[in-house]
Design an enzyme around this catalytic site. Sequence first.
Site, PDB file in Angstrom:
ATOM      1  N   ALA A   1      -0.366   0.639  12.787  1.00  0.00           N
ATOM      2  CA  ALA A   1       0.046  -0.763  12.632  1.00  0.00           C
ATOM      3  C   ALA A   1       0.044  -1.161  11.152  1.00  0.00           C
ATOM      4  CB  ALA A   1      -0.875  -1.680  13.432  1.00  0.00           C
ATOM      5  N   TYR A   2      -0.948  -0.675  10.441  1.00  0.00           N
ATOM      6  CA  TYR A   2      -1.053  -0.981   9.007  1.00  0.00           C
ATOM      7  C   TYR A   2       0.168  -0.438   8.261  1.00  0.00           C
ATOM      8  CZ  TYR A   2      -3.186  -1.242   4.322  1.00  0.00           C
ATOM      9  OH  TYR A   2      -3.455  -1.523   2.996  1.00  0.00           O
TER      10      TYR A   2
ATOM     11  N   THR B   1     -13.610  -1.778  -1.762  1.00  0.00           N
ATOM     12  CA  THR B   1     -13.790  -3.097  -1.163  1.00  0.00           C
ATOM     13  C   THR B   1     -14.264  -2.851   0.258  1.00  0.00           C
ATOM     14  OG1 THR B   1     -11.539  -3.058  -0.338  1.00  0.00           O
ATOM     15  CG2 THR B   1     -11.869  -4.081  -2.491  1.00  0.00           C
TER      16      THR B   1
ATOM     17  N   VAL C   1       3.152   0.368   9.409  1.00  0.00           N
ATOM     18  CA  VAL C   1       4.380  -0.331   9.804  1.00  0.00           C
ATOM     19  C   VAL C   1       4.429  -1.714   9.149  1.00  0.00           C
ATOM     20  CG1 VAL C   1       5.613  -1.341  11.766  1.00  0.00           C
ATOM     21  CG2 VAL C   1       4.631   0.954  11.964  1.00  0.00           C
TER      22      VAL C   1
ATOM     23  N   VAL D   1      -9.292   1.374  -3.351  1.00  0.00           N
ATOM     24  CA  VAL D   1     -10.203   0.497  -4.079  1.00  0.00           C
ATOM     25  C   VAL D   1     -11.494   0.257  -3.289  1.00  0.00           C
ATOM     26  CG1 VAL D   1     -10.428  -1.800  -5.107  1.00  0.00           C
ATOM     27  CG2 VAL D   1      -8.202  -0.643  -5.121  1.00  0.00           C
TER      28      VAL D   1
ATOM     29  N   SER E   1       0.856  -1.192   0.000  1.00  0.00           N
ATOM     30  CA  SER E   1       0.000   0.000   0.000  1.00  0.00           C
ATOM     31  C   SER E   1       0.884   1.230   0.000  1.00  0.00           C
ATOM     32  CB  SER E   1      -0.849  -0.026   1.275  1.00  0.00           C
ATOM     33  OG  SER E   1      -1.446   1.236   1.482  1.00  0.00           O
TER      34      SER E   1
END
Length: 236
Positions: free
Chosen positions: A159-160, A194, A162, A192, A145
């Site tokens: 957290a995402y 989702t 890292v 996107v 990402s």
Amino acid sequence: MARRRSDVRYTALVTGANRGIGFEVCRRLGRRGLHVVLTGRDARGMDEAVARLRAEEIDIEGAVFDVAREGAAGALAARLRARDVRVDVLVNNAGIYPPGAVLDTDPGTFREVMETNFFGALWTCRAFVPAMLDAGYGRVVNVSSGSGSFGEGLDGPAAYCVSKAALDALTVKLASESRGDVKVNAVCPGWVRTRMGGPGARRSVEKGAETIVWLATLPADGPNGGFFRDRKRIPW
Ligand code: NAP
């Protein structure tokens, strides 16, 4: 029909593919003539997804695979090997995106994100890449990402970000260890529509899947160890 040698057909394995971008990647790789192993952590969701793509005449099988469960990647690789199914293309797509800052994300959540987004991909690579190196052919696509990009500001939940930055580092290191026609690249699918991206996202799943499928089917002179969005390099 996508074939590497005249007698051998590619097999692609996609994680977290019962819905979202992973599901669309399975559909597109299947349409290109690859045999697809669609994996999901929940048997029912996985079975439903496989049935939908079978109805579209895609050559597909399903496997239950929770990437965050210790030992699961090795066990899946052994099960496939026992049936002589060799994975040529691996798409590490499974991911979670819980909110939170560095100082307030609870430890269990931080660990779960790392176990899913980073360690899940690491153990899956370790389960499947050795056979690619032995065979001299393989394509690994790590679905990262822009949130994991230092160059784009590590914008997003702590957290995402890292976990995706770590996934990018894994991409570079594994690509540097690859030999023969084995390529390891990372991709940002863009924002996107989702469950993760939400209904306000600008991109369709078809568009989100596009560069992933391109990297999964690169020719021998394609890139190795890069980070891409819309087939263009982006900064780490
Ligand atoms: P999504 O619709 O939320 O789908 C995520 C998928 O990952 C689901 O199939 C989910 O399974 C699966 N998953 C989560 N934890 C798992 C685990 N432990 N084991 C196996 N599967 C697991 O998200 P998406 O938008 O398609 O995201 C796919 C990838 O693209 C992710 O890596 C994400 O970080 C990346 N990405 C997405 C966007 C975006 O805007 N959507 C932007 C940049 C990057 P369940 O159904 O069981 O939960």
